[in-house]
Design a protein around this motif. Structure first.
Motif, PDB file in Angstrom:
ATOM      1  N   TYR A  89       0.993  -0.993  -0.121  1.00  0.00           N
ATOM      2  CA  TYR A  89       0.100  -0.136  -0.428  1.00  0.00           C
ATOM      3  C   TYR A  89       0.671   1.516  -0.189  1.00  0.00           C
ATOM      4  O   TYR A  89       2.141   1.104   1.030  1.00  0.00           O
ATOM      5  CB  TYR A  89      -0.659   0.099   1.353  1.00  0.00           C
ATOM      6  CG  TYR A  89      -1.724  -0.936   1.449  1.00  0.00           C
ATOM      7  CD1 TYR A  89      -3.275  -1.469   0.444  1.00  0.00           C
ATOM      8  CD2 TYR A  89      -1.603  -2.292   2.203  1.00  0.00           C
ATOM      9  CE1 TYR A  89      -3.496  -2.841   0.621  1.00  0.00           C
ATOM     10  CE2 TYR A  89      -1.794  -3.796   2.337  1.00  0.00           C
ATOM     11  CZ  TYR A  89      -3.104  -3.561   1.570  1.00  0.00           C
ATOM     12  OH  TYR A  89      -4.269  -5.188   1.725  1.00  0.00           O
ATOM     13  N   THR A  90       0.057   1.838  -0.911  1.00  0.00           N
ATOM     14  CA  THR A  90       1.438   3.156  -0.768  1.00  0.00           C
ATOM     15  C   THR A  90       1.677   3.731   0.064  1.00  0.00           C
ATOM     16  O   THR A  90       2.764   4.121   0.485  1.00  0.00           O
ATOM     17  CB  THR A  90       0.991   3.975  -2.417  1.00  0.00           C
ATOM     18  OG1 THR A  90      -0.384   4.591  -1.859  1.00  0.00           O
ATOM     19  CG2 THR A  90       0.874   3.669  -3.285  1.00  0.00           C
ATOM     20  N   GLU A 110      -3.755  10.956  -3.770  1.00  0.00           N
ATOM     21  CA  GLU A 110      -2.523   9.129  -4.329  1.00  0.00           C
ATOM     22  C   GLU A 110      -1.146   9.703  -5.808  1.00  0.00           C
ATOM     23  O   GLU A 110      -1.041   8.603  -5.839  1.00  0.00           O
ATOM     24  CB  GLU A 110      -3.600   9.023  -5.066  1.00  0.00           C
ATOM     25  CG  GLU A 110      -3.849   7.436  -5.477  1.00  0.00           C
ATOM     26  CD  GLU A 110      -5.152   6.602  -6.206  1.00  0.00           C
ATOM     27  OE1 GLU A 110      -5.375   6.373  -7.022  1.00  0.00           O
ATOM     28  OE2 GLU A 110      -6.132   6.459  -5.028  1.00  0.00           O
ATOM     29  N   PHE A 114       2.429   8.328  -5.208  1.00  0.00           N
ATOM     30  CA  PHE A 114       2.975   6.510  -6.212  1.00  0.00           C
ATOM     31  C   PHE A 114       4.014   7.455  -6.794  1.00  0.00           C
ATOM     32  O   PHE A 114       4.979   6.388  -6.818  1.00  0.00           O
ATOM     33  CB  PHE A 114       1.840   7.281  -6.824  1.00  0.00           C
ATOM     34  CG  PHE A 114       1.905   5.619  -8.306  1.00  0.00           C
ATOM     35  CD1 PHE A 114       1.351   4.171  -8.112  1.00  0.00           C
ATOM     36  CD2 PHE A 114       2.635   5.927  -8.988  1.00  0.00           C
ATOM     37  CE1 PHE A 114       1.674   3.329  -8.272  1.00  0.00           C
ATOM     38  CE2 PHE A 114       2.674   4.887  -9.819  1.00  0.00           C
ATOM     39  CZ  PHE A 114       1.933   3.453  -9.854  1.00  0.00           C
ATOM     40  N   VAL A 117       6.884   6.965  -4.342  1.00  0.00           N
ATOM     41  CA  VAL A 117       6.972   5.999  -3.595  1.00  0.00           C
ATOM     42  C   VAL A 117       7.999   4.959  -5.189  1.00  0.00           C
ATOM     43  O   VAL A 117       8.602   4.212  -4.686  1.00  0.00           O
ATOM     44  CB  VAL A 117       5.629   5.349  -3.801  1.00  0.00           C
ATOM     45  CG1 VAL A 117       6.052   3.823  -3.641  1.00  0.00           C
ATOM     46  CG2 VAL A 117       5.184   5.500  -2.571  1.00  0.00           C
ATOM     47  N   SER A 118       7.485   5.194  -5.728  1.00  0.00           N
ATOM     48  CA  SER A 118       7.641   4.766  -7.701  1.00  0.00           C
ATOM     49  C   SER A 118       9.143   5.225  -7.672  1.00  0.00           C
ATOM     50  O   SER A 118      10.254   3.817  -7.710  1.00  0.00           O
ATOM     51  CB  SER A 118       6.843   4.902  -8.937  1.00  0.00           C
ATOM     52  OG  SER A 118       5.142   4.910  -8.339  1.00  0.00           O
ATOM     53  N   VAL A 129       7.197  -0.786  -8.878  1.00  0.00           N
ATOM     54  CA  VAL A 129       5.936  -0.506  -8.868  1.00  0.00           C
ATOM     55  C   VAL A 129       4.992  -0.290  -9.781  1.00  0.00           C
ATOM     56  O   VAL A 129       4.672   0.392 -10.292  1.00  0.00           O
ATOM     57  CB  VAL A 129       5.529   1.193  -8.422  1.00  0.00           C
ATOM     58  CG1 VAL A 129       4.279   1.370  -7.158  1.00  0.00           C
ATOM     59  CG2 VAL A 129       6.825   1.241  -6.838  1.00  0.00           C
ATOM     60  N   GLY A 132      -2.076   0.792  -9.805  1.00  0.00           N
ATOM     61  CA  GLY A 132      -2.616  -0.116  -9.364  1.00  0.00           C
ATOM     62  C   GLY A 132      -3.771  -0.740  -9.431  1.00  0.00           C
ATOM     63  O   GLY A 132      -4.707  -0.466 -10.100  1.00  0.00           O
ATOM     64  N   GLU A 136      -8.293   1.737  -2.763  1.00  0.00           N
ATOM     65  CA  GLU A 136      -7.323   1.896  -1.368  1.00  0.00           C
ATOM     66  C   GLU A 136      -8.029   1.408   0.058  1.00  0.00           C
ATOM     67  O   GLU A 136      -8.796   0.835   0.076  1.00  0.00           O
ATOM     68  CB  GLU A 136      -7.082   3.765  -1.092  1.00  0.00           C
ATOM     69  CG  GLU A 136      -6.281   4.643  -1.721  1.00  0.00           C
ATOM     70  CD  GLU A 136      -6.321   6.046  -0.994  1.00  0.00           C
ATOM     71  OE1 GLU A 136      -6.430   5.873   0.704  1.00  0.00           O
ATOM     72  OE2 GLU A 136      -7.713   6.730  -1.645  1.00  0.00           O
ATOM     73  N   TYR A 246      -3.788   5.094   1.037  1.00  0.00           N
ATOM     74  CA  TYR A 246      -3.084   3.382   0.973  1.00  0.00           C
ATOM     75  C   TYR A 246      -3.592   2.985  -0.523  1.00  0.00           C
ATOM     76  O   TYR A 246      -4.384   1.400  -0.416  1.00  0.00           O
ATOM     77  CB  TYR A 246      -3.140   2.956   2.081  1.00  0.00           C
ATOM     78  CG  TYR A 246      -2.778   3.495   3.196  1.00  0.00           C
ATOM     79  CD1 TYR A 246      -1.727   3.694   4.067  1.00  0.00           C
ATOM     80  CD2 TYR A 246      -3.392   5.018   3.957  1.00  0.00           C
ATOM     81  CE1 TYR A 246      -0.805   3.705   5.463  1.00  0.00           C
ATOM     82  CE2 TYR A 246      -3.204   5.776   4.736  1.00  0.00           C
ATOM     83  CZ  TYR A 246      -2.089   5.534   6.037  1.00  0.00           C
ATOM     84  OH  TYR A 246      -1.152   5.223   6.902  1.00  0.00           O
ATOM     85  N   GLU A 247      -3.175   3.077  -2.041  1.00  0.00           N
ATOM     86  CA  GLU A 247      -3.853   2.495  -3.049  1.00  0.00           C
ATOM     87  C   GLU A 247      -2.920   1.382  -2.730  1.00  0.00           C
ATOM     88  O   GLU A 247      -1.276   1.015  -2.924  1.00  0.00           O
ATOM     89  CB  GLU A 247      -2.869   3.374  -4.221  1.00  0.00           C
ATOM     90  CG  GLU A 247      -3.787   2.858  -5.151  1.00  0.00           C
ATOM     91  CD  GLU A 247      -2.870   3.346  -6.811  1.00  0.00           C
ATOM     92  OE1 GLU A 247      -3.022   3.433  -7.449  1.00  0.00           O
ATOM     93  OE2 GLU A 247      -2.561   4.231  -6.016  1.00  0.00           O
ATOM     94  N   VAL A 249      -0.878  -1.646  -5.316  1.00  0.00           N
ATOM     95  CA  VAL A 249       0.058  -1.905  -5.635  1.00  0.00           C
ATOM     96  C   VAL A 249       0.888  -3.137  -5.427  1.00  0.00           C
ATOM     97  O   VAL A 249       1.447  -3.600  -5.169  1.00  0.00           O
ATOM     98  CB  VAL A 249       0.709  -0.716  -6.194  1.00  0.00           C
ATOM     99  CG1 VAL A 249       0.009   1.214  -5.734  1.00  0.00           C
ATOM    100  CG2 VAL A 249       1.662  -0.337  -4.459  1.00  0.00           C
TER     101      VAL A 249
END
Length: 306
Positions: A89-90, A110, A114, A117-118, A129, A132, A136, A246-247, A249
């Protein structure tokens, strides 16, 4: 000099033997794709979905390494090559794994999370990553439906003004929530929440049982947990937008994608396919109806034409 040369030669031989022994003792990396999951129902559902989709694409059997105890162990398993991928979760990735501070509240969207994080996974760990899955699973402050109706609470801010006991809300949390940077302390500071004593810490699977039996009055659960609807509980709105996105992925090692391009195909096929209601229904089918995870996922994939 002759003695020194002999000693150097002996040291080289011993070093070579030791290196060979250590290499032999290291756990071999499986030639098959291995997918991991954390130790709660939704993670096992998503891990099984990822694994089944890879099997459908490649025609090869995928190993499952489920019930890993939390984000840290999943990350270590990824870095060490014990697993090739899992679903994260992201928001959890950003704070608990990548150790980044929470973005300013106005920037907790989002797309921004994302992208960050990626980029960090790629630069620090050579992990990709994927897109999605479509929903979420955010932290959710959950109360009994009767209490919500009687006290007139619909938001977390409402809960600051009232409580079911004179001492305040008795809180139950999972082990990670109490110490995470996006967890309890920040929530208390953002809302000015006060609780009756220290929170009761327990396994995630016990939170709703404790809430139902009046051992606690509020729990920090997850928005897609099956028991919320089944037991008539109420999720309090995060009206100050404290929690980041909290997507859900899929993650995969870059070298695994090179060796097994079918992993990327599977990630792309699953993109946007799972809604919050659908994952909540699958969680409920496993937790409350005691259906087999593989069967539940197989039926879901069939309904999506996968």
């Amino acid at each position: 000099m002759r003695v020194e040369r002999r000693l150097r030669g002996l040291n080289w031989i011993l070093s070579s033997v030791l290196l060979a022994w250590l290499t032999a003792c290291a756990p071999p990396r499986s030639s098959r794709i291995t997918i991991g999951a954390k130790n709660f129902t939704e993670q096992v559902v998503l891990g099984e979905m990822f694994a089944q989709e890879i099997e459908a694409v490649t025609g090869e059997q995928v190993d499952r390494r489920f019930y890993l105890a939390g984000s840290y162990l999943c990350q270590q398993a990824m870095v060490s090559g014990r697993i090739d991928g899992y679903v994260e979760y992201t928001g959890t990735a950003l704070t608990a794994i990548l150790k980044q501070p929470l973005p300013a509240i106005g920037q907790r969207n989002e797309a921004t999370v994302f992208r960050e994080v990626s980029a960090l996974y790629a630069s620090k760990y050579k992990i990709k990553v994927g897109p999605g899955l479509g929903f979420e699973d955010t932290f959710a402050m959950v109360v009994r439906g009767d209490d919500a109706k009687r006290l007139g609470v619909t938001t977390i801010s409402d809960a600051v003004k009232t409580s079911p006991t004179p001492e305040g809300w008795r809180l139950g949390v999972g082990y990670e929530f109490q110490s995470r940077p996006d967890g309890l302390r920040g929530l208390e500071a953002t809302y000015g929440l006060k609780f009756a004593g220290e929170p009761r810490t327990m396994d995630l699977g016990l939170l709703y049982r404790a809430l139902s039996s009046n051992q606690v009055d509020m729990v920090a659960g997850n928005s897609t947990d099956g028991p919320i609807r089944a037991l008539g509980f109420v999720v309090l709105e995060d009206d100050k937008h404290y929690f980041p996105p909290y997507e859900a992925v899929p993650l995969a090692r870059e070298d695994s994608l090179q060796r097994h391009p079918g992993i990327q195909v599977a990630m792309d096929r699953l993109a946007g396919k799972v809604s919050a209601d659908e994952v909540r229904a699958m969680n409920y089918a496993v937790d409350s109806e005691h259906k087999d995870v593989a069967d539940v996922v197989r039926e879901f994939r069939r309904s999506k034409g996968l």
